[in-house]
Write an enzyme that holds these catalytic residues in place. Structure first.
Site, PDB file in Angstrom:
ATOM      1  N   CYS A   1       0.798  -1.234   0.000  1.00  7.20           N
ATOM      2  CA  CYS A   1       0.000   0.000   0.000  1.00  7.20           C
ATOM      3  C   CYS A   1       0.825   1.277   0.000  1.00  7.20           C
ATOM      4  CB  CYS A   1      -0.952   0.002   1.192  1.00  7.20           C
ATOM      5  SG  CYS A   1      -0.140   0.360   2.772  1.00  7.20           S
TER       6      CYS A   1
ATOM      7  N   LEU B   1      17.145 -11.078  -7.234  1.00  7.89           N
ATOM      8  CA  LEU B   1      16.835 -12.142  -8.196  1.00  7.89           C
ATOM      9  C   LEU B   1      16.762 -13.485  -7.472  1.00  7.89           C
ATOM     10  CD1 LEU B   1      19.360 -11.116 -11.006  1.00  7.89           C
ATOM     11  CD2 LEU B   1      16.863 -10.946 -11.149  1.00  7.89           C
TER      12      LEU B   1
ATOM     13  N   ASN C   1      13.699 -13.951  -5.320  1.00  5.42           N
ATOM     14  CA  ASN C   1      12.529 -14.183  -6.158  1.00  5.42           C
ATOM     15  C   ASN C   1      12.471 -15.651  -6.592  1.00  5.42           C
ATOM     16  OD1 ASN C   1      11.068 -14.355  -8.782  1.00  5.42           O
ATOM     17  ND2 ASN C   1      10.671 -12.187  -8.384  1.00  5.42           N
TER      18      ASN C   1
ATOM     19  N   GLU D   1     -20.592  11.611  -1.504  1.00  7.48           N
ATOM     20  CA  GLU D   1     -20.769  10.197  -1.812  1.00  7.48           C
ATOM     21  C   GLU D   1     -21.040   9.908  -3.272  1.00  7.48           C
ATOM     22  OE1 GLU D   1     -22.946   7.824   1.390  1.00  7.48           O
ATOM     23  OE2 GLU D   1     -24.238   9.482   0.833  1.00  7.48           O
TER      24      GLU D   1
HETATM   25  C1  LIG Z   1       4.271  -5.916  -2.874  1.00  7.89           C
HETATM   26  C2  LIG Z   1       5.020  -6.963  -3.613  1.00  7.89           C
HETATM   27  C3  LIG Z   1       4.738  -7.196  -4.939  1.00  7.89           C
HETATM   28  C4  LIG Z   1       5.414  -8.172  -5.637  1.00  7.89           C
HETATM   29  N1  LIG Z   1       5.126  -8.353  -6.965  1.00  7.89           N
HETATM   30  C5  LIG Z   1       5.806  -9.277  -7.650  1.00  7.89           C
HETATM   31  C6  LIG Z   1       5.547  -9.479  -9.030  1.00  7.89           C
HETATM   32  O1  LIG Z   1       4.719  -8.794  -9.606  1.00  7.89           O
HETATM   33  N2  LIG Z   1       6.244 -10.444  -9.678  1.00  7.89           N
HETATM   34  C7  LIG Z   1       7.179 -11.201  -9.056  1.00  7.89           C
HETATM   35  O2  LIG Z   1       7.796 -12.040  -9.694  1.00  7.89           O
HETATM   36  N3  LIG Z   1       7.457 -11.033  -7.761  1.00  7.89           N
HETATM   37  C8  LIG Z   1       6.785 -10.089  -7.048  1.00  7.89           C
HETATM   38  N4  LIG Z   1       7.061  -9.920  -5.721  1.00  7.89           N
HETATM   39  C9  LIG Z   1       8.022 -10.795  -5.078  1.00  7.89           C
HETATM   40  C10 LIG Z   1       9.415 -10.215  -5.038  1.00  7.89           C
HETATM   41  O3  LIG Z   1       9.953 -10.115  -6.295  1.00  7.89           O
HETATM   42  C11 LIG Z   1      10.217 -11.164  -4.155  1.00  7.89           C
HETATM   43  O4  LIG Z   1       9.696 -11.019  -2.862  1.00  7.89           O
HETATM   44  C12 LIG Z   1      11.647 -10.809  -4.138  1.00  7.89           C
HETATM   45  O5  LIG Z   1      12.245 -10.898  -5.354  1.00  7.89           O
HETATM   46  C13 LIG Z   1      12.374 -11.616  -3.097  1.00  7.89           C
HETATM   47  O6  LIG Z   1      13.670 -11.040  -2.962  1.00  7.89           O
HETATM   48  P1  LIG Z   1      14.306 -10.701  -1.571  1.00  7.89           P
HETATM   49  O7  LIG Z   1      15.674 -10.278  -1.817  1.00  7.89           O
HETATM   50  O8  LIG Z   1      13.475  -9.734  -0.847  1.00  7.89           O
HETATM   51  O9  LIG Z   1      14.238 -12.098  -0.876  1.00  7.89           O
HETATM   52  P2  LIG Z   1      14.143 -12.436   0.639  1.00  7.89           P
HETATM   53  O10 LIG Z   1      12.721 -12.321   1.044  1.00  7.89           O
HETATM   54  O11 LIG Z   1      15.141 -11.655   1.404  1.00  7.89           O
HETATM   55  O12 LIG Z   1      14.601 -13.958   0.598  1.00  7.89           O
HETATM   56  C14 LIG Z   1      13.828 -14.886  -0.031  1.00  7.89           C
HETATM   57  C15 LIG Z   1      14.378 -16.304   0.089  1.00  7.89           C
HETATM   58  O13 LIG Z   1      15.476 -16.451  -0.781  1.00  7.89           O
HETATM   59  C16 LIG Z   1      16.576 -17.085  -0.126  1.00  7.89           C
HETATM   60  N5  LIG Z   1      17.782 -16.510  -0.724  1.00  7.89           N
HETATM   61  C17 LIG Z   1      18.074 -15.208  -0.925  1.00  7.89           C
HETATM   62  N6  LIG Z   1      19.241 -15.101  -1.557  1.00  7.89           N
HETATM   63  C18 LIG Z   1      19.720 -16.336  -1.770  1.00  7.89           C
HETATM   64  C19 LIG Z   1      20.874 -16.860  -2.389  1.00  7.89           C
HETATM   65  N7  LIG Z   1      21.793 -16.070  -2.919  1.00  7.89           N
HETATM   66  N8  LIG Z   1      21.004 -18.193  -2.431  1.00  7.89           N
HETATM   67  C20 LIG Z   1      20.101 -19.023  -1.876  1.00  7.89           C
HETATM   68  N9  LIG Z   1      18.976 -18.582  -1.288  1.00  7.89           N
HETATM   69  C21 LIG Z   1      18.788 -17.257  -1.246  1.00  7.89           C
HETATM   70  C22 LIG Z   1      16.363 -16.753   1.323  1.00  7.89           C
HETATM   71  O14 LIG Z   1      16.938 -17.740   2.159  1.00  7.89           O
HETATM   72  C23 LIG Z   1      14.865 -16.710   1.453  1.00  7.89           C
HETATM   73  O15 LIG Z   1      14.373 -17.989   1.728  1.00  7.89           O
HETATM   74  C24 LIG Z   1       6.391  -8.945  -4.997  1.00  7.89           C
HETATM   75  C25 LIG Z   1       6.700  -8.726  -3.655  1.00  7.89           C
HETATM   76  C26 LIG Z   1       6.012  -7.755  -2.954  1.00  7.89           C
HETATM   77  C27 LIG Z   1       6.328  -7.534  -1.531  1.00  7.89           C
HETATM   78  S1  FES Z   2       2.213  -0.923   5.313  1.00 11.87           S
HETATM   79 FE1  FES Z   2       1.500  -1.176   3.300  1.00 11.87          FE
HETATM   80  S2  FES Z   2       3.345  -1.136   2.196  1.00 11.87           S
HETATM   81 FE2  FES Z   2       4.005  -1.137   4.218  1.00 11.87          FE
END
Ligand SMILES: Cc1cc2nc3c(=O)[nH]c(=O)nc-3n(C[C@H](O)[C@H](O)[C@H](O)COP(=O)(O)OP(=O)(O)OC[C@H]3O[C@@H](n4cnc5c(N)ncnc54)[C@H](O)[C@@H]3O)c2cc1C
Ligand code: FES
Ligand code: FES
Length: 1286
Positions: free
Chosen positions: A65, A346, A349, A1226
């Protein structure tokens, strides 16, 4: 500020040390966190509860949000530079902030230091209503404003921010004003506005022109630190800088339960997210964050998605074999939004794709299609390569992804495109995503095809048979194309996933996208021009808007478009909402435990398991309630039945059955989800969740009060038309969740509640605690969006919160997590209208018989059938109408009021019927409306004509006809929608005004709750005008139950008028009281009069309560006409509102700028209601499946009309009402119904091309989402061709 010290600039660190603390700065103050803070604490909770900086808000807590956005300055890889970016503070772990300089809204400007340009501009351009979203998007804009972005880039960058009030138009204007290509009109706006408005100079608020965030305070480079270790006993947290350290930790602490934390954004997508025992923060491991090109492009595994966009953009321009990355960039820009992409990696994800195969990872889709590979490393230091599909099944325990390799693909031989079809334009997971890569030889024969889809099923990746079919063939003939489509149709077996679009819809989309791809790569000479429109995905130009109204300056401050009084403090986070009461260490937090069955009773709650958890203080159930277990007081307006605060008899899935009390908000919410409960006497049968099912059971059917009886019946019936129109529910999606804070004070309770009805809160608590109402003082500081959803439903939260406060004798905060809020709070009532109309050849109704049945949910409180019946007639002659209404009881939460409750549905039904009539008699829909118009309604016909002229309607109709002839796969339509909205006064409202004798300043407090609609601002304007004093001596303060005792709820748009009426009456009283003084001192100033009056013992405080019995207040009608032009992509069901023009009659507005905001915002809320907001329940359990920001889709800023013009009818003075104004809060939502009419026309145009019977009326349910549209279009696969004849 607990945990924050002033920045220490000394650099006396030993080289290569292991630290035991995380250090960062917030607004220049050094913060150190260690094991004394819970390890799950988010940055948001830290900012709000530890630092007490409550300007940063929170709503969804899953990155969806934008309410929580803060700005960060930190050294980043791969750039190796210090960068400024924004993050969702709800996702980021506070322990992941090491080395960051964080800025919250408090740092950008305030009343002491002066406000920033953006804050001033926001206030002056009316960019806030409830203001709850404002700090978030201002912080995001702060992170972008110095990046030399264009207007187009900036508009695209705000998918992270939701505003439920404004309709985004003013926000987009503010955003664009910092663009490098902003036209002078926009960039100079601030200057102009300062000169003409009361904003800066006249009100003497201190405004700084200093740029925001210019004084960042970076911590020293953490390069000398090897590791940070925090020991929470059983749990560990590490921050590492080298890959080898990851393996050291895994070898030492084991691999049974660990998580490599990078962006931690997975917390936002995984519903059941829980932290593992060992957390290893890898966000600064440089080796995982850099990239290089050898033959392949090698990307560190943890390069962020946003950094990929930068890298890909650059490389696609410089490396010919990587030109294809420009397509990848377009797709990456549709993943989440910038603050998530900036930290989401990446690897993270893809690891989620591996863990949750149904997750529609866009990264996986693209990388798999392109043939990318990954390098992984195990604890022995061995590295090896995996293909992505292989990785999905590879045991990754203790293994680290090191990098990804993208191959070079020459663009002359490799054709690549990808698509993502979403329920809205941005920030949503794909309904279906697809990527296509074809390698062609010199004769255009396919050498290799790669066709990958997401969200077909958890196992489907490649369309292998189609890939094989195409290999060796030239795909650019109808025959090969058809062969491929048939093969694809055969192998696409989409699975059923109830929260998702149906399998059929997803398959249609997948096929449509394949055809779209083929059209896009087919040489122009081989495609007939009529089909070419199918090759493209809509792009969105920079939006445009006008606001047209006239004002009479002789009346100022009445009729003056002054900025909202609270606008600046809303922009700076100084405006306090309920949960912004300064935190105290002793505060406790409550969270509801929700039932996981839809019927029966609680047999046993395993309380001991919960009470053992550190930080959990108590668990309460119905037996702990000392008074009555109901939050509803029958006898209050529209309240007939008691509803249990904590259920003993369960009526729907997700009903509150207990309360967990804990020391932190996050712990209470997390533990509440875990409570183990046994149930008894549950029904085996599935819950009743639709009107049709409920209608079968007479015990669920309740005849409504609202009816229409005919007074005459026409005899010229040449056609009888029958139909059923169904409209589903809508969730309010207020940005401030249902929230209550209760403080025990002396022997009573101070209650801070986000409510539209203080009396409801007060009585709910009094009954719950079995105490007198006089022991409860309710204060409503302001409400962060409500739209009717906080009239009665918050009573449950207030009662529960007070129960905890009284039992614990400590301040309790009760803030509903989004999922809980969506599960328990009733929605707009779904409705079903069955109709039969007899009409003549002109479409004039001779008789109409209709029944409207509305789904009340589990209880008939908040019944709106009388609103439906009084609006159903709209502007039409109802003499021949018979209307019956009813409600049915279903096994869902008790539904409730929502903006224009009942009325919006009633008007939508009759407008739909008018369209059906026009279709049946083959007449222009406007002429049918005019034929049925009330004899005495001259307003609507005149407004239709005015708007038609203004927008060049006839010419545009002709252009559209031609366009539709020329284009098979894009259809356009333009439609008119009309509205007459009945306004009635009801209940009673109180205002108290106090004048201070020493300086003549004035405070107003009212029972009319300020929830963004500008009630306070208008109240001050009216008061200033009536007393003849400047606006800036008036302060409108919070709402108090002891002042506005017994007041009715604020709603139905009449609140502002009612309190303005009270103000006029009070001012008359003051006038009378001051008359003797004035006559003695005719030249006296306001202050002289006040002082003299005080000296003479004249009372300077006065109250007035208006009531609906007041004869000088009589109801009236408000009018609006809208013209909507839409284009529909027939292959994907996605549409764009090309242009919307609204003309609304607001009489002689007290504040036209505020009214424009209401009109614009309401329309966009209607866009959501009629097109993309969908509530899906599990048929077997009744569980709400779309209860998250990721699954319930409200419109975002790229979903609004590209051209959005709003005009307030000129020179109209209401002869009734208050001060010649008409209400408009409204009803604007009703005007959005025109979208369905336009979409229907686009659909019909396509169906005619498909060869369907043009006289066949089709039933399309609301919302017109992608699924409903594709189903109605029903395109035949044989139509997927390049030329009409091959
Ligand atoms: C609001 C919102 C919208 C989103 N929309 C999309 C979308 O439209 N399309 C889409 O594809 N995704 C979407 N996502 C997902 C987002 O792309 C993934 O959450 C993100 O890429 C995860 O990356 P991170 O670095 O935050 O992972 P983290 O949450 O920090 O880690 C994820 C997992 O990966 C593991 N990990 C991390 N790095 C490594 C590594 N190098 N080797 C082994 N394991 C590893 C960790 O142990 C953990 O289990 C969305 C997420 C949110 C919050
Ligand atoms: S509280 Fe909605 S994006 Fe963080
Ligand atoms: S002003 Fe944006 S949500 Fe209310």
């Amino acid at each position: 500020m607990v945990g924050c010290l002033h920045l220490n600039s000394s650099k006396n660190r030993d080289a290569r040390i292991t630290m035991a603390k995380i250090e960062f700065t917030i607004n220049g103050s050094l913060c150190k966190v260690d094991e004394s803070i819970p390890r799950y604490m988010s940055l948001n909770a830290y900012i709000r509860y530890v630092c007490g900086l409550t300007g940063t808000k929170a709503m969804c807590r899953e990155g969806g949000c934008g309410a929580c956005i803060v700005t960060v300055r930190a050294k980043r890889y791969p750039s190796g530079k210090t960068e400024i970016f924004s993050v969702n503070s709800c996702l980021v772990l506070v322990f992941s902030c090491h080395g960051w300089d964080i800025r919250t809204i408090e740092s950008t400007g305030n009343r002491l230091d002066g406000y920033s340009d953006i804050q001033k501009l926001t206030a002056c351009l009316h960019g806030t209503q409830c203001g709850y979203c404002t700090p978030g998007w201002i912080m995001h804009l702060n992170s972008l404003k110095d990046k030399n972005l264009t207007m187009a880039q900036l508009e695209k960058s705000f998918g992270c921010c939701t505003c439920r009030c404004t309709g985004f138009r003013p926000i987009l204007e503010i955003i664009k004003s910092v663009a490098i290509d902003a036209p002078p009109k926009l960039s100079q706006r601030l200057k102009d506005i300062e000169e003409i408005s009361t904003c800066a100079k006249k009100c003497q608020r201190k405004c700084s022109v200093k740029s925001d965030c210019s004084d960042w305070s970076l911590l020293e480079d953490s390069g000398s630190v090897t590791k940070i270790e925090l020991d929470f006993g059983k749990y560990k947290f590490y921050k590492v800088y080298e890959i080898v350290d990851i393996f050291d930790i895994l070898n030492r602490d084991g691999v049974d339960s660990y998580m490599l934390v990078d962006g931690n954004t997975g917390k936002g997508i995984v519903e059941t997210f829980e932290y593992e025992r060992v957390l290893i923060d890898i966000s600064d491991v440089m080796a995982l964050k850099t990239f290089k090109i050898d033959q392949n492009l090698i990307l560190g595994a943890n390069v962020s998605l946003e950094d990929c966009i930068t890298i890909f953009t650059e490389i696609s321009k410089t490396e010919s074999d990587f030109e294809y990355l420009d397509e990848v960039v377009k797709h990456f820009e549709l993943i989440a939004h910038i603050p998530v992409r900036k930290i989401a990696s990446l690897a993270g994800n893809l690891m989620y794709k591996r863990a949750y195969p149904q997750y529609r990872s866009d990264v996986f889709l693209l990388f798999e299609c392109l043939g990318a590979e990954m390098t992984v490393q195990n604890s022995k230091g061995n590295t090896y390569t995996l293909r992505l599909e292989e990785f999905l099944h590879h045991d990754m325990q203790g293994i680290v992804i090191v990098n990804f390799m993208l191959p070079p693909l020459n663009k002359t031989t490799h054709l690549f495109k990808s698509y993502k079809i979403m329920p809205r334009s941005q920030n949503a997971m794909a309904i279906v995503n697809a990527a296509f890569l074809m390698k062609l030889d010199s004769k255009n024969n396919v050498q290799k095809a790669s066709i990958v889809y997401g969200n077909i099923s958890s196992t489907f990746v490649h369309a292998l048979h189609t890939e094989e079919y195409l290999t060796g063939k030239c795909p650019f003939s109808n025959e090969t194309l058809q062969g491929a489509i048939k093969t694809l149709d055969g192998e696409l077996v989409s699975s059923d996933n109830p929260a998702e679009a149906s399998p059929d819809c997803r398959k249609k989309l997948a096929l449509g996208l394949f055809y779209k791809f083929m059209l896009s790569i087919c040489p122009t000479a081989s495609t007939e021009s009529i089909y070419r429109s199918g090759a493209n995905i809509f792009t969105r130009p920079v939006s445009e808007a006008t606001q047209d109204y006239v004002t009479d300056s002789s009346l100022y401050p009445l009729n003056q478009p002054v900025p909202k009084l609270e606008a600046l403090i809303q922009c700076s986070g100084e405006a306090r909402y309920v949960n912004d009461l300064p935190p105290q260490k002793s505060d406790v937090f409550g969270a509801f435990v929700l039932s996981t069955v839809h019927s029966g009773e609680v047999d046993k709650i395993y309380e001991n398991e919960i009470l053992e958890i550190e930080g959990v203080l108590a668990i309460y159930t119905a037996k702990d309630i000392p008074g009555e277990n109901t939050f509803i007081t029958p006898g209050l307006q529209l309240q007939t039945d008691k509803e249990e605060t904590l259920a003993t008899i369960i009526k729907y899935f997700g009903q509150p059955i207990a309360i967990v009390v804990a020391e932190t908000e996050e712990l209470a919410a997390a533990v509440a989800k875990k409570v183990r409960v046994d149930y008894k006497n549950t029904k085996k049968s599935a819950p009743v969740i639709t009107i049709d099912e409920a209608k079968k059971d007479s015990s669920r059917y309740i005849a409504g009060e609202g009816t229409l009886e005919p007074t005459s019946k026409g005899t010229d019936v040449t056609k009888i038309i029958k139909g059923v129109y169904e409209i589903e529910a809508q969730y309010h999606y207020y940005m401030e969740p249902l929230t209550c804070v209760v403080q025990p004070v002396d022997d009573m309770f101070m209650v801070y509640d986000s409510t539209q009805w203080m009396e409801m809160t007060q009585t709910a608590i009094a009954r719950c605690l079995n105490i007198g109402q006089s022991k409860i003082v309710v204060k409503v500081p302001r409400v962060g969006g409500a739209f009717g959803g906080k009239i009665t439903r918050n009573g449950q939260v207030a009662a529960a919160c007070a129960l905890v406060a009284s039992k614990q004798n400590r301040t309790c905060r009760f803030i509903l997590p989004l999922q809980t809020n969506m599960s328990i709070a009733g929605k707009r009532l779904p409705c079903q209208c069955e109709y039969e109309v007899g009409v003549n050849d002109d479409g004039k109704i001779q008789y109409l018989n209709a029944t409207i049945v509305e789904d009340a949910g589990c209880c008939n409180n908040d019944n709106v059938t009388s609103y439906t019946s009084s609006s159903f007639g709209n502007c039409y002659d109802i003499s021949g109408y018979t209307l019956n209404t009813a409600t049915v009881l279903t096994d869902l939460p008790s539904n409730t009021f929502f903006r224009a409750p009942g009325a919006c549905e009633g008007i939508a039904c009759i407008e739909h019927i008018m369209e059906h009539i026009a279709f049946a008699v083959k007449k222009d829909a406007i002429s049918v409306r005019l034929a049925n118009m009330k004899a005495n309604n001259t307003d609507i016909p005149e407004m239709i004509e005015t708007l038609k002229q203004d927008v060049d309607y006839d010419k545009r109709c002709a252009d559209i006809q031609q366009f539709n002839k020329d284009n098979r796969w894009v259809k356009r339509a333009i439609k008119i929608n009309v509205m007459e909205f009945p306004v009635i006064y009801y209940g009673n409202f109180t205002v108290m005004i106090s004048i201070y004798r020493m300086d003549g300043t004035v405070t107003i407090t009212t029972g009319g709750i300020e929830m963004g609609q500008g009630a306070n601002t208008k109240a001050a304007q009216v008061c200033a005008n009536a007393l003849g004093i400047p606006l800036d001596v008036i302060k409108v303060i919070s709402h108090y139950s002891f002042v506005a005792a017994n007041d009715v709820f604020s709603g139905s748009s009449i609140t502002t008028e009612s309190i303005c009426y009270c103000i006029l009456k009070i001012c008359e009283t003051f006038d009378k009281r001051f008359a003797p003084v004035k006559s003695r001192k005719p030249q006296a100033t306001w202050l002289d009069i006040v002082k003299s009056a005080a000296e003479e013992g004249i009372e300077l405080t006065s109250c007035y309560m208006m009531s609906d019995k007041d004869e000088s207040l009589s109801g009236y009608s408000a009018f609006a006409v809208s013209i909507v032009e839409i284009q529909l992509d027939v292959l994907t069901g996605r549409f764009q509102m090309l242009r919307v023009d609204l003309l609304e009659d607001v009489g002689m507005s007290v504040n036209p700028a505020v009214d424009i905001g209401q009109v614009e915002g309401a329309f966009i809320q209607g866009v959501g209601y009629f097109t993309c907001e969908k509530l899906v329940y599990d048929k077997a359990t009744g569980k709400l499946l779309t209860n998250r920001s990721l699954t319930y889709h409200v419109p975002l800023c790229q979903d609004i009309p590209i051209v959005y013009n709003v005009k307030l009818r000129h020179n109209q003075k209401n002869t009734k009402g208050v001060l010649g104004a008409k209400t408009c809060g409204e009803m604007g939502i009703c005007t959005a119904h025109g979208i369905t009419l336009a979409l229907r026309e686009c659909i019909m145009a396509s169906r005619i091309d498909s060869g369907y019977d043009s006289t066949q009326w089709i039933t399309i349910p609301v919302p017109y989402d992608t699924e409903a549209i594709l189903k109605a279009l029903d395109v035949k696969l044989e139509e997927f061709v390049f030329t009409a004849s091959d």
